[in-house]
Design a protein around this motif. Structure first.
Motif, PDB file in Angstrom:
ATOM      1  N   GLY A 511       0.815  -1.215   0.000  1.00  0.00           N
ATOM      2  CA  GLY A 511       0.000   0.000   0.000  1.00  0.00           C
ATOM      3  C   GLY A 511       0.844   1.257   0.000  1.00  0.00           C
ATOM      4  N   LEU A 512       1.931   1.251   0.777  1.00  0.00           N
ATOM      5  CA  LEU A 512       2.816   2.411   0.804  1.00  0.00           C
ATOM      6  C   LEU A 512       3.513   2.602  -0.543  1.00  0.00           C
ATOM      7  CD1 LEU A 512       4.448   2.070   4.351  1.00  0.00           C
ATOM      8  CD2 LEU A 512       2.885   3.857   3.585  1.00  0.00           C
ATOM      9  N   ILE A 513       3.949   1.513  -1.154  1.00  0.00           N
ATOM     10  CA  ILE A 513       4.613   1.615  -2.463  1.00  0.00           C
ATOM     11  C   ILE A 513       3.633   2.145  -3.510  1.00  0.00           C
ATOM     12  CG2 ILE A 513       5.645   0.265  -4.333  1.00  0.00           C
ATOM     13  CD1 ILE A 513       6.799  -1.601  -2.170  1.00  0.00           C
ATOM     14  N   GLU A 514       2.396   1.645  -3.465  1.00  0.00           N
ATOM     15  CA  GLU A 514       1.378   2.115  -4.412  1.00  0.00           C
ATOM     16  C   GLU A 514       1.067   3.596  -4.189  1.00  0.00           C
ATOM     17  OE1 GLU A 514      -3.257   1.091  -5.658  1.00  0.00           O
ATOM     18  OE2 GLU A 514      -2.143  -0.194  -4.268  1.00  0.00           O
ATOM     19  N   ALA A 515       0.936   3.996  -2.915  1.00  0.00           N
ATOM     20  CA  ALA A 515       0.650   5.397  -2.620  1.00  0.00           C
ATOM     21  C   ALA A 515       1.809   6.303  -3.037  1.00  0.00           C
ATOM     22  CB  ALA A 515       0.367   5.562  -1.125  1.00  0.00           C
ATOM     23  N   PHE A 516       3.025   5.819  -2.866  1.00  0.00           N
ATOM     24  CA  PHE A 516       4.190   6.616  -3.246  1.00  0.00           C
ATOM     25  C   PHE A 516       4.332   6.695  -4.771  1.00  0.00           C
ATOM     26  CE2 PHE A 516       8.764   7.084  -4.103  1.00  0.00           C
ATOM     27  CZ  PHE A 516       9.030   8.225  -3.376  1.00  0.00           C
ATOM     28  N   ARG A 517       4.032   5.583  -5.433  1.00  0.00           N
ATOM     29  CA  ARG A 517       4.207   5.542  -6.889  1.00  0.00           C
ATOM     30  C   ARG A 517       3.187   6.433  -7.590  1.00  0.00           C
ATOM     31  NH1 ARG A 517       4.131  -0.338  -9.254  1.00  0.00           N
ATOM     32  NH2 ARG A 517       6.098  -0.355  -8.055  1.00  0.00           N
ATOM     33  N   TYR A 518       1.940   6.395  -7.126  1.00  0.00           N
ATOM     34  CA  TYR A 518       0.879   7.153  -7.794  1.00  0.00           C
ATOM     35  C   TYR A 518       0.531   8.445  -7.065  1.00  0.00           C
ATOM     36  CZ  TYR A 518       0.309   2.738 -10.277  1.00  0.00           C
ATOM     37  OH  TYR A 518       0.532   1.599 -11.024  1.00  0.00           O
ATOM     38  N   ASN A 519       1.339   8.803  -6.082  1.00  0.00           N
ATOM     39  CA  ASN A 519       1.154  10.064  -5.346  1.00  0.00           C
ATOM     40  C   ASN A 519      -0.267  10.167  -4.781  1.00  0.00           C
ATOM     41  OD1 ASN A 519       1.983  12.498  -4.255  1.00  0.00           O
ATOM     42  ND2 ASN A 519       1.391  13.676  -6.063  1.00  0.00           N
ATOM     43  N   ILE A 520      -0.715   9.076  -4.134  1.00  0.00           N
ATOM     44  CA  ILE A 520      -2.055   9.035  -3.556  1.00  0.00           C
ATOM     45  C   ILE A 520      -2.036   9.755  -2.210  1.00  0.00           C
ATOM     46  CG2 ILE A 520      -3.898   7.533  -2.724  1.00  0.00           C
ATOM     47  CD1 ILE A 520      -2.874   5.391  -4.616  1.00  0.00           C
ATOM     48  N   GLN A 521      -2.981  10.666  -2.007  1.00  0.00           N
ATOM     49  CA  GLN A 521      -3.093  11.391  -0.752  1.00  0.00           C
ATOM     50  C   GLN A 521      -4.075  10.671   0.159  1.00  0.00           C
ATOM     51  OE1 GLN A 521      -1.106  13.981  -0.070  1.00  0.00           O
ATOM     52  NE2 GLN A 521      -0.219  13.751  -2.122  1.00  0.00           N
TER      53      GLN A 521
END
Length: 522
Positions: A511-521
């Motif tokens: 989840g952290l990698i996905e949030a970091f990759r797609y700049n999810i807030q």
């Protein structure tokens, strides 16, 4: 003279008994389950010998006084005679590790706390700010999430009790005696004799990770709350985190927590008031509760994150040995653990369910972000104040563990002592403390995801310190005394905790990698 001869005979008999007991080994001893216990039996024998010699010395002094030997002429120095220890005359007695252990266990000068005060400390640990993430756990877990809140309370209460049980061993009279003082001591006893320091190092690393991650979470939640309280201001969440960290820099100069501890009661009371306000608002919207949104199925990908969030909200095992050691009546520890965890289970379950029913699928990682703007600003400012005032506690604890492990461990320290001869912190030591504060800021800036960080920490260190290690230590140290259902509980907790820890860690990291990759807030 007859008394002295009897003492020598008793000492010889004790030595023979200890040697004969050391030769006895069973199948489980060969497997390594009782390696530490046999060594500590020698420690008990030493404690008993020291106590006997102390009482013997008192009797010798009385006899000498009655015989008119008060002038001290012609007295011979007897090694271990407590007369010289009490009068502080003659050569100083030899102090061994067992002597220090006995003296430490026998010290009664420390101020003691009642069961209510101990319960208040446990409540502060498991009813803190991190309950704000529990409604988000219900979002992905549904009714199973509610069950896990109850299940985690039961398991953490049980593992807290068995962890304290690992501090005690039976002496020759069959009485339980406290032979260890901390989580680290238990870990070292389990790894002895082959790796006597390995267990303590593992526990120290886990403690440092959990404490530093707690500091990071306080910075993350401060920036998140301020940004959502004043969305019209041209200040980003990262900027709010920087402002919060600037207010936290004085923590690097802390010498003790005496000044900070004065605010702990006010912070806790304020937090309970905030929880009541949130629940009151939710109850005002009871007609619109979305019962149909509470699922019986789970989100396989995100539910393991919820497990980490729930486990992290119950972590208190780190300080339980110290807390139990300072209680006036340690026998009340089990009762205290029962009512604190029952209360926490009820309050957390109600808070999470009521908040989720109010906002359903719109539930955010920090539940106060769902409040209307007028109420949200006031509540969030109080929460930010609580977060900033709570930050010094885990920060100072992490600094102490790091300093004692790396800079103050005598000749075994990796680095030179960070304190000068006058006891003051050196300049480079202060720089390292400031660097730790800055590190928590950088982590909060680049990973500003409260629930994901909380789930990662709960899965990595929370499950280890609350589930895995206590059950493993209990099996290791008390294997021969456990009943079959206790073994079953310990093995089950270890297996279930291991599965939840691994799955939660993997999914939180994804989840952290996905949030970091797609700049999810958030």
């Amino acid at each position: 003279m007859a008394t002295l001869i009897r003492s020598k005979i008793s000492s010889a008999a004790t030595a023979v008994t200890n040697k004969s007991q050391a030769k006895v080994s069973g199948m489980f001893a060969r497997m390594g389950f009782q390696a530490a216990t046999d060594e500590e039996a020698l420690g008990f024998a030493s404690c008993d010998d020291l106590d006997y010699e102390h009482r013997q010395g008192l009797q010798m002094d009385i006899l000498k006084t009655e015989d008119g030997g008060a002038d001290g002429v012609g007295e011979t120095v007897v090694e271990g005679d407590s007369h010289y220890q009490r009068d502080e005359t003659g050569p100083p007695p030899y102090t061994s590790k067992d002597d220090e252990m006995c003296a430490e266990l026998g010290s009664q000068d420390r101020p003691r706390i009642t069961a209510w005060e101990a319960g208040w400390n446990v409540t502060n640990a498991i009813q803190g700010m991190f309950v704000l993430g529990l409604p988000y756990a219900i979002l992905h877990g549904g009714y199973l999430g509610l069950f896990l809140i109850i299940f985690a309370a039961v398991v953490c209460c049980y593992t807290g009790k068995i962890l304290i049980a690992c501090l005690y061993e039976e002496n020759e009279d069959g009485e339980l005696v406290r032979v260890r003082d901390s989580y680290v001591d238990i870990a070292n006893a389990c790894c002895a004799p082959r790796f006597p320091k390995l267990g303590g190092r593992i526990v120290n690393v886990a403690q440092i990770i959990e404490l530093v991650m707690t500091c990071i979470l306080y910075v993350v939640v401060s920036g998140n709350l301020m940004y959502n309280s004043f969305p019209s201001l041209p200040v980003s969440q990262k900027s709010w985190s920087i402002i919060a960290t600037a207010a936290l820099l004085p923590c690097a100069f802390l010498k003790n927590l005496k000044a900070v501890s004065k605010f702990s009661l006010l912070c806790t009371l304020a937090h309970f008031v905030i929880n009541i306000l949130v629940i009151a608002y939710c109850l005002s919207r009871a007609r619109d509760w979305a019962w149909d949104k509470v699922k019986f199925y789970i989100d396989v990908k995100k539910f393991p994150i919820s497990i980490g969030i729930i486990v992290f909200s119950y972590t208190s095992q780190i300080f339980l040995p110290s807390l139990e050691g300072n209680m006036q009546k340690p026998k009340e520890f089990h009762c205290m653990m029962n009512w604190t965890h029952i209360a926490a289970c009820i309050l957390k379950g109600l808070f999470a369910l009521v908040a989720y029913l109010t906002w359903a699928d719109e539930t955010k990682e920090v539940i106060t972000d769902n409040l209307p703007s007028t109420i949200r600003a006031v509540v969030n400012i109080f929460l930010v104040a609580k977060a900033l005032l709570s930050y010094p506690l885990p920060f100072f604890a992490a600094v102490e563990v790091i300093e004692k492990s790396l800079f103050q461990d005598g000749g075994r320290a990796i680095f030179p002592n960070c304190y000068g001869g006058d006891g003051r912190l050196k300049a480079w030591g202060l720089t390292l403390r400031c660097a730790l504060v800055v590190f928590t800021l950088l982590m909060a800036i680049y990973v500003p995801h409260f629930a994901l960080l909380m789930g990662l920490t709960g899965s990595l260190t929370g499950a280890g310190l609350c589930f895995l290690l206590p059950s493993l230590f209990h099996l290791k140290l008390l294997w021969r005394k456990l009943l079959w259902h206790q073994v079953f509980f310990d093995v089950s907790i270890f297996v279930i905790g291991g599965i939840c820890s691994i799955s939660g860690f993997i999914h939180s990291l994804e989840g952290l990698i996905e949030a970091f990759r797609y700049n999810i807030q958030d």
